[in-house]
Design a protein around this motif. Structure first.
Motif, PDB file in Angstrom:
ATOM      1  N   VAL A   5       1.751   9.434   5.647  1.00 40.52           N
ATOM      2  CA  VAL A   5       1.804   9.461   4.191  1.00 40.52           C
ATOM      3  C   VAL A   5       1.165   8.176   3.667  1.00 40.52           C
ATOM      4  O   VAL A   5       1.073   7.166   4.383  1.00 40.52           O
ATOM      5  CB  VAL A   5       3.247   9.583   3.654  1.00 40.52           C
ATOM      6  N   THR A   6       0.723   8.216   2.428  1.00 40.94           N
ATOM      7  CA  THR A   6       0.058   7.065   1.825  1.00 40.94           C
ATOM      8  C   THR A   6       0.727   6.702   0.507  1.00 40.94           C
ATOM      9  O   THR A   6       1.123   7.585  -0.265  1.00 40.94           O
ATOM     10  CB  THR A   6      -1.431   7.361   1.581  1.00 40.94           C
ATOM     11  N   THR A   7       0.837   5.422   0.250  1.00 41.63           N
ATOM     12  CA  THR A   7       1.416   4.921  -0.995  1.00 41.63           C
ATOM     13  C   THR A   7       0.718   3.606  -1.345  1.00 41.63           C
ATOM     14  O   THR A   7      -0.201   3.172  -0.635  1.00 41.63           O
ATOM     15  CB  THR A   7       2.938   4.736  -0.860  1.00 41.63           C
ATOM     16  N   ASP A   8       1.149   2.966  -2.405  1.00 40.11           N
ATOM     17  CA  ASP A   8       0.585   1.654  -2.749  1.00 40.11           C
ATOM     18  C   ASP A   8       1.312   0.530  -2.029  1.00 40.11           C
ATOM     19  O   ASP A   8       0.702  -0.345  -1.410  1.00 40.11           O
ATOM     20  CB  ASP A   8       0.663   1.421  -4.266  1.00 40.11           C
ATOM     21  N   VAL A   9       2.649   0.546  -2.127  1.00 35.74           N
ATOM     22  CA  VAL A   9       3.462  -0.540  -1.577  1.00 35.74           C
ATOM     23  C   VAL A   9       4.554   0.039  -0.688  1.00 35.74           C
ATOM     24  O   VAL A   9       5.217   1.016  -1.061  1.00 35.74           O
ATOM     25  CB  VAL A   9       4.110  -1.376  -2.711  1.00 35.74           C
ATOM     26  N   VAL A  10       4.725  -0.553   0.473  1.00 33.32           N
ATOM     27  CA  VAL A  10       5.824  -0.204   1.367  1.00 33.32           C
ATOM     28  C   VAL A  10       6.814  -1.361   1.384  1.00 33.32           C
ATOM     29  O   VAL A  10       6.423  -2.522   1.601  1.00 33.32           O
ATOM     30  CB  VAL A  10       5.330   0.074   2.801  1.00 33.32           C
ATOM     31  N   ASP A  31       2.827   2.986  -6.740  1.00 30.12           N
ATOM     32  CA  ASP A  31       3.636   3.948  -5.993  1.00 30.12           C
ATOM     33  C   ASP A  31       4.323   3.184  -4.859  1.00 30.12           C
ATOM     34  O   ASP A  31       3.689   2.367  -4.174  1.00 30.12           O
ATOM     35  CB  ASP A  31       2.761   5.053  -5.412  1.00 30.12           C
ATOM     36  N   VAL A  32       5.613   3.442  -4.677  1.00 30.62           N
ATOM     37  CA  VAL A  32       6.394   2.661  -3.714  1.00 30.62           C
ATOM     38  C   VAL A  32       7.187   3.586  -2.801  1.00 30.62           C
ATOM     39  O   VAL A  32       7.881   4.494  -3.274  1.00 30.62           O
ATOM     40  CB  VAL A  32       7.373   1.703  -4.439  1.00 30.62           C
ATOM     41  N   ILE A  33       7.075   3.345  -1.508  1.00 28.31           N
ATOM     42  CA  ILE A  33       7.976   3.942  -0.519  1.00 28.31           C
ATOM     43  C   ILE A  33       8.798   2.810   0.075  1.00 28.31           C
ATOM     44  O   ILE A  33       8.243   1.808   0.543  1.00 28.31           O
ATOM     45  CB  ILE A  33       7.210   4.684   0.594  1.00 28.31           C
ATOM     46  N   VAL A 195      -2.037  -2.957   6.571  1.00 30.04           N
ATOM     47  CA  VAL A 195      -2.363  -1.756   5.795  1.00 30.04           C
ATOM     48  C   VAL A 195      -1.293  -0.670   5.901  1.00 30.04           C
ATOM     49  O   VAL A 195      -1.495   0.449   5.425  1.00 30.04           O
ATOM     50  CB  VAL A 195      -3.724  -1.182   6.235  1.00 30.04           C
ATOM     51  N   GLY A 196      -0.145  -1.003   6.484  1.00 27.93           N
ATOM     52  CA  GLY A 196       0.922  -0.018   6.554  1.00 27.93           C
ATOM     53  C   GLY A 196       1.874  -0.294   7.693  1.00 27.93           C
ATOM     54  O   GLY A 196       1.847  -1.369   8.312  1.00 27.93           O
ATOM     55  N   VAL A 197       2.734   0.691   7.967  1.00 24.68           N
ATOM     56  CA  VAL A 197       3.732   0.532   9.020  1.00 24.68           C
ATOM     57  C   VAL A 197       3.818   1.808   9.844  1.00 24.68           C
ATOM     58  O   VAL A 197       3.536   2.912   9.358  1.00 24.68           O
ATOM     59  CB  VAL A 197       5.135   0.209   8.439  1.00 24.68           C
ATOM     60  N   ARG A 198       4.225   1.643  11.093  1.00 25.03           N
ATOM     61  CA  ARG A 198       4.621   2.765  11.928  1.00 25.03           C
ATOM     62  C   ARG A 198       6.132   2.705  12.096  1.00 25.03           C
ATOM     63  O   ARG A 198       6.705   1.617  12.228  1.00 25.03           O
ATOM     64  CB  ARG A 198       3.924   2.709  13.293  1.00 25.03           C
ATOM     65  N   ILE A 252       0.903   4.505   5.141  1.00 24.64           N
ATOM     66  CA  ILE A 252      -0.245   3.682   4.770  1.00 24.64           C
ATOM     67  C   ILE A 252       0.041   2.999   3.436  1.00 24.64           C
ATOM     68  O   ILE A 252       0.494   3.646   2.480  1.00 24.64           O
ATOM     69  CB  ILE A 252      -1.523   4.537   4.654  1.00 24.64           C
ATOM     70  N   ALA A 253      -0.231   1.707   3.355  1.00 21.46           N
ATOM     71  CA  ALA A 253      -0.011   0.937   2.127  1.00 21.46           C
ATOM     72  C   ALA A 253      -1.356   0.482   1.570  1.00 21.46           C
ATOM     73  O   ALA A 253      -2.034  -0.343   2.183  1.00 21.46           O
ATOM     74  CB  ALA A 253       0.881  -0.264   2.404  1.00 21.46           C
ATOM     75  N   ARG A 254      -1.729   1.012   0.429  1.00 26.05           N
ATOM     76  CA  ARG A 254      -3.012   0.638  -0.162  1.00 26.05           C
ATOM     77  C   ARG A 254      -3.017  -0.809  -0.663  1.00 26.05           C
ATOM     78  O   ARG A 254      -4.059  -1.461  -0.686  1.00 26.05           O
ATOM     79  CB  ARG A 254      -3.348   1.582  -1.324  1.00 26.05           C
ATOM     80  N   ARG A 255      -1.832  -1.314  -1.077  1.00 27.23           N
ATOM     81  CA  ARG A 255      -1.800  -2.649  -1.678  1.00 27.23           C
ATOM     82  C   ARG A 255      -1.029  -3.677  -0.845  1.00 27.23           C
ATOM     83  O   ARG A 255      -1.451  -4.831  -0.777  1.00 27.23           O
ATOM     84  CB  ARG A 255      -1.198  -2.573  -3.085  1.00 27.23           C
ATOM     85  N   GLY A 256       0.079  -3.301  -0.258  1.00 28.58           N
ATOM     86  CA  GLY A 256       0.807  -4.301   0.506  1.00 28.58           C
ATOM     87  C   GLY A 256       2.101  -3.792   1.107  1.00 28.58           C
ATOM     88  O   GLY A 256       2.642  -2.759   0.706  1.00 28.58           O
TER      89      GLY A 256
END
Length: 531
Positions: A5-10, A31-33, A195-198, A252-256
């Motif tokens: 999945v993709t978002t802006d901020v994790v 967008d935040v997860i 750019v994201g987390v697993r 996936i985090a587009r921003r951070g």
């Protein structure tokens, strides 16, 4: 098969820092997860629910307490030291009143009930109190003692009254909160940008399994924090469920990515490595406070600081009468000004007195303390105080008798009490700096010594938490490498990171720092876009 999945901020970790960061980023349009390995809440939800705030908050004004930014800054300079820059501490103080307003707007309840006595945690009549060392001699010599401990309004330990409204506000704003999701790895691109987390998540497990997982996680958190064997059983059951039902996911985090995953008090190996002196306390936190957030940041190049700094708490109040006692070590020598905050007492005992300490009180003080048991305490404080005054106590008709019964040097104790009493009689300052209003002669037999030594004791536990973490840029909360260069796309807040509370702890300073740093990181991450 791995879900992506993709978002802006994790946001990793959903306690005070995580909820605050998520709310802030979402309000700025990101967008935040947010993920949490348990149910959310972290150490905040099981805490006393104190926010250290001042400089003229709305609650202070309602209670008739006069405070200024200058007074609060003068006090915190002494507590915080060089943990953060003077500019950062100034910002923390200047924004303190607005922080309480912000929390109130997001549903956190406060109350202006002013506690009239010095205590470690007020009963359910009072919600604004001296939560640090403001009354102690070394501090009031620099600035007047002011009540800044803002306890969230609710019965008992009220940490849930902070977490629950913030979590609810985050969800209403559109934050996608995913509990029971354990981050295992940071994702970086070819340039090193995060750019994201697993992660492994229980989100695809059958509903009945998710509910069982949530129940076990709740028990592990509390009461498990107070009974480690119970927590160990719950964690084994959680691990079995995760082995069978957890599935991999990439976010996936587009921003951070903002790591707010707590400290490492639950990691026995790290505690032995970094802070071996602190081995007699009760780890205060959740199983998630195992250093995994710190390790994630390190995997991307982060560096740590102050990992040997552990806050260990030994409170002698309530009852408030014990403020007028004296605390001595095995040589009979005074340990500290007894009006100091419990973490200062615990630190002094561990660092300078072999982890040994006893409260010495005479018959008059003991009688007053017994009367206060019913009027100043919550049920758990009453139980612990009664255990201290009965099971943890030795008595004697003379100072020499009680010293021998407790295994303390009789000559040393008699000399210490004589110096204490003589200073009072002569109108001279207390030998360790206790303010005059809390001093009383110790002269009425029988005498009682109550053991508050820092060692494993289920009846009289010594809570402790870690204060070290990864270094961050103090303007943005960006995690930095060994050269002080921000790691692109990675931020941190709360006890995962160095912050306001990383040198010296007083009640409420950690959660206040979580809110301060969480909002800072939320702003920076929401505004950060990949090149």
């Amino acid at each position: 098969m791995t879900t992506s999945v993709t978002t802006d901020v994790v946001v990793v970790g959903f306690g005070a820092a995580g909820t605050t960061a998520a709310i802030t980023a979402r309000q700025l349009g990101a967008d935040v997860i947010a993920v949490d390995r348990a149910n959310g809440g972290g150490a905040t939800a099981i805490s006393g629910g104190i926010i250290y705030a001042g400089a003229g908050t709305a609650i202070q004004k309602e209670a008739g307490v006069h405070d200024t930014a200058e007074q609060m800054l003068d006090y915190l300079r002494l507590e915080v030291g060089d943990a953060v820059s003077p500019q950062t501490l100034q910002r923390f103080v200047d924004t303190s009143p607005e922080m309480i307003d912000w929390l109130s707007r997001h549903g956190v309840p406060f109350n202006a009930g002013l506690c009239p006595y010095k205590t470690s945690f007020p009963n359910n009549r009072y919600y604004l109190y001296h939560s640090g060392s403001e009354n102690a001699g070394a501090f009031r010599a620099h600035t007047p003692p002011v009540q800044r401990g803002h306890r969230a309004y609710g019965k008992g330990t009220s940490g849930k009254k902070i977490y629950a409204p913030l979590a609810d506000s985050a969800r209403k704003l559109g934050v996608d909160f995913r509990p029971h999701t354990t981050v295992t790895e940071l994702m970086q691109d070819a340039t090193g940008r995060v750019v994201g987390v697993r992660a492994m998540t229980m989100g695809e497990a059958p509903r009945r399994i998710q509910l069982r997982y949530a129940r076990l996680a709740a028990i592990s958190s509390k009461p498990g924090v107070y009974y480690p064997p119970l927590r160990a059983v719950m964690e084994r059951r959680l691990a079995k469920l995760a082995d069978r039902y957890a599935r991999p996911i990439e976010i996936i985090a587009r921003r951070g990515v903002i790591i707010c995953a707590g400290g490492f008090i639950a990691n026995t190996e790290w505690r032995k490595r970094y802070a071996p002196e602190f081995n007699g306390g009760l780890p205060l936190g959740t199983s998630g406070d195992d250093g995994s957030g710190i390790a994630l940041a390190q995997s991307a190049g982060a560096v740590t600081d102050r990992m040997d700094n552990v806050s260990v708490w030994k409170f002698i109040t309530p009852p408030s009468a014990f403020i007028s006692s004296i605390v001595v070590d095995d040589k009979g020598s005074r340990v500290i000004d007894e009006t100091r905050y419990g973490a200062a007492l615990g630190q002094a005992m561990v660092k300078d007195h072999g982890s040994n300490g006893w409260i010495l009180a005479d018959a008059a003080l003991m009688a007053e303390a017994r009367r206060q048991l019913l009027t100043q305490t919550l049920w758990f404080q009453r139980a612990q105080s009664a255990a201290l005054m009965i099971a943890g106590a030795k008595r004697g008709k003379t100072l020499a008798d009680v010293a021998r019964a407790a295994g303390i040097d009789p000559d040393g104790l008699q000399a210490t009490v004589a110096a204490h009493n003589d200073a009072i009689d002569a109108g001279e300052p207390d030998p360790v700096g206790k303010p005059d209003e809390f001093r009383r002669r110790i002269d009425r037999a029988p005498f009682t010594l109550m053991d508050i030594s820092v060692r494993p004791n289920p009846l009289l536990p010594t809570p402790m938490l870690t204060l070290g973490g990864v270094r961050v840029c103090e303007d943005t909360g960006a995690v930095v490498d060994a050269d002080g260069t921000p790691i692109p796309g990675l931020y941190s807040a709360g006890r995962t990171a160095i912050g306001i509370a990383s040198r010296s702890y007083v009640s409420g300073l950690s959660i206040a720092d979580c809110v301060f740093a969480g909002r800072r990181a939320g702003v920076a991450a929401a505004g950060q876009r990949p090149d």
